[in-house]
Design an enzyme around this catalytic site. Structure first.
Site, PDB file in Angstrom:
ATOM      1  N   ASN A  16      17.577 -41.129  18.284  1.00  8.69           N
ATOM      2  CA  ASN A  16      18.190 -42.019  17.639  1.00  8.69           C
ATOM      3  C   ASN A  16      18.177 -42.127  16.196  1.00  8.69           C
ATOM      4  OD1 ASN A  16      19.923 -44.501  17.050  1.00  8.69           O
ATOM      5  ND2 ASN A  16      19.013 -45.705  18.635  1.00  8.69           N
ATOM      6  N   ARG A  99      21.907 -40.032  20.450  1.00 16.54           N
ATOM      7  CA  ARG A  99      22.771 -41.067  20.106  1.00 16.54           C
ATOM      8  C   ARG A  99      23.923 -40.819  18.948  1.00 16.54           C
ATOM      9  NH1 ARG A  99      21.652 -47.216  18.377  1.00 16.54           N
ATOM     10  NH2 ARG A  99      23.661 -47.990  18.484  1.00 16.54           N
ATOM     11  N   HIS A 187      27.862 -49.796  20.034  1.00 22.30           N
ATOM     12  CA  HIS A 187      26.741 -50.595  20.938  1.00 22.30           C
ATOM     13  C   HIS A 187      26.975 -50.319  22.286  1.00 22.30           C
ATOM     14  CE1 HIS A 187      25.454 -53.521  17.507  1.00 22.30           C
ATOM     15  NE2 HIS A 187      24.191 -52.664  17.706  1.00 22.30           N
ATOM     16  N   ARG A 248      24.949 -56.370   7.252  1.00 22.73           N
ATOM     17  CA  ARG A 248      26.489 -55.934   7.058  1.00 22.73           C
ATOM     18  C   ARG A 248      27.158 -57.175   7.019  1.00 22.73           C
ATOM     19  NH1 ARG A 248      25.900 -52.269  12.258  1.00 22.73           N
ATOM     20  NH2 ARG A 248      24.761 -50.428  11.134  1.00 22.73           N
ATOM     21  N   GLU A 388      18.647 -48.922  24.940  1.00 29.95           N
ATOM     22  CA  GLU A 388      19.448 -47.893  24.604  1.00 29.95           C
ATOM     23  C   GLU A 388      18.915 -46.319  25.030  1.00 29.95           C
ATOM     24  OE1 GLU A 388      19.752 -49.759  21.062  1.00 29.95           O
ATOM     25  OE2 GLU A 388      21.882 -49.533  21.149  1.00 29.95           O
TER      26      GLU A 388
END
Ligand code: ADP
Length: 427
Positions: A16, A99, A187, A248, A388
């Site tokens: 990732n 990912r 996501h 963000r 994940e």
């Protein structure tokens, strides 16, 4: 189909890659996708970069934390591959799953990385210059060092691929859509995992209901899900959009671009830097992007209090919007570092949502239990720890045909990838 042979080690490495870190985990597909180790290289580009590995077994060589000289991604990837190469001498890898933030309209199913895909990802790099170039660099470096190792790209957009058209479209001139400018949503690996867990824990009927998934970590987004499919999501063309996050901004008035360009001569690049790295919790608090810090200081520092309040308020607003999109709500599910661990943030988000049928049980919420709503609550409110990496490992197994039962052989494996492996491989 090739069932995993328990006598043959089947090692799946998941990668990732972020803008300043590379996280990885190693799974054994021949042992129900048991996690053997996890680790990461953090603070890439800074003088105090660090390389850490934490193994589940007693093997001390899989447990270390050491400083690393990695002034850029290439150096960090080099160090990672040196370590993998040394480790592979005693425990060879079977496959790697990456990912990948997104693959545009063309690539969205988990699939083996090919030269053609890499070319397309490079073409798409302007879609997300903060993530895609590093992810491409990682896949290319692995291919150069380990040319025979199968690599699978697992896109974070997969879960949202079939968004209804009305949720996909952006209200700008139509011609941009032809370039691939639309809502993709992210996501997706986390959401796919959460949906599988929900089905496992609450039953398939609950997983078919009207569900809002709130993945609240450093990156944060929500998804509205009905009949197991994403019908809307807060992130859009890039992960900068939606709710405010650690650094963000989330959604903003588009008029701000022109205002700042006129008043501060702010360039597009500087604007991008501001909305991705200087905004959100950090921008409002001026002290920290970390929710734990802000909660600690909120009683003494009004800026910290306002950052927390803005975050909770915006998440609440998206829940209201998605309840409308779904025509009601059956399950609200919290995940991610904040969603999984902060009773106080969850309580503030849910406060005042009684009209939707949300009624939190204070004690269960404080204890971070799996179900945090009262028995009388019309909406089941749940907390599920997302994973994940495990989702990537499952997708790799499925894509490469490892341990998937024969009855699925004629199905479209890549599309079903996120569901199939998990039903075959217990956690
Ligand atoms: P990432 O998106 O980078 O994977 P995480 O999902 O780990 O991030 O979430 C990190 C966020 O979770 C940080 O803001 C952190 O402060 C927050 N967090 C973790 N534990 C807690 C806690 N106990 N209370 C409040 N926030 C927490």
């Amino acid at each position: 189909m090739r069932p995993a042979n328990p006598l043959i080690p089947t090692r799946i490495l998941t990668i990732n890659g972020g803008s300043s870190s590379i996280k990885f985990a190693l799974f054994d597909a021949a042992d129900s996708l048991r996690r053997i180790l996890e680790g990461g290289i953090e603070r890439i580009g800074l003088p105090d970069a660090i390389f850490q590995v934490k193994g589940q077994d007693q093997d001390q060589t899989d447990n270390f934390s050491r400083p690393l000289s990695a002034s850029n991604h290439t150096e960090a990837v080099g160090a990672l591959m040196d370590w993998i190469e040394r480790r592979s001498g005693r425990d060879p890898l079977t496959a790697v799953g990456h990912r990948v933030l997104q693959g545009g309209p063309k690539y969205y199913k988990p699939q083996r990385i090919t030269a053609e895909m890499v070319t397309e990802l490079k073409r798409l790099s302007p879609f997300d210059p903060d993530h895609l170039p590093e992810e491409i660099l990682l896949t290319e470096a692995f291919h150069r060092r380990f040319p025979d190792l199968p690599q699978v790209a697992c896109f974070d957009t997969t879960f949202h691929h079939d968004l209804p058209r009305v949720a996909q479209m952006l209200p700008i001139p139509r011609r941009y859509e032809a370039q691939g400018v639309r809502r993709y949503g992210f996501h997706g690996l986390s959401y796919a995992f959460l949906m599988e867990e929900l089905a496992r824990l609450a039953g398939p009927e609950a997983a078919q209901g009207r569900i809002i998934l709130a993945h609240l970590g450093n990156g944060a987004s929500l998804a509205a899900v009905r009949h197991g499919k994403s019908v809307d999501t807060s992130m859009s063309f890039t992960p900068t959009s939606g709710v405010p996050m650690s650094t963000r901004s989330g959604d903003l008035d588009p008029g701000l671009v022109w205002y700042l360009a006129r008043t501060e001569k702010m360039s597009a690049k500087q604007f991008n830097e501001m909305v991705n790295f200087q905004s959100g919790l950090l921008g409002i608090s001026e002290t920290s992007s970390d929710m734990r810090d802000l909660l600690k200081h909120e009683t003494q520092d009004v800026r910290a209090a306002e950052a927390v309040a803005l975050f909770c308020y915006q998440v609440k607003k998206w829940i209201g919007a998605f309840a409308a999109a779904l025509g009601g709500l059956d399950t609200l599910l919290f995940a991610g570092g904040i969603g999984e661990n902060s009773p106080s943030v969850r309580a503030r988000i849910c406060d005042g949502l009684g009209f939707l049928g949300i009624d939190l049980d204070k004690k269960r919420n404080a204890a971070n239990e799996g179900v945090i709503s009262t028995a009388a609550s019309r909406v089941a409110v749940r907390v599920i720890r997302t994973d994940e990496e495990l989702m990537i490992a499952r997708s790799v197994c499925q894509t490469l045909g490892l341990n998937v039962s024969t009855e699925t052989e004629n199905e479209d494996h890549a599309t079903k990838g996120l569901q199939l492996c998990s039903t075959q491989l217990k956690r």
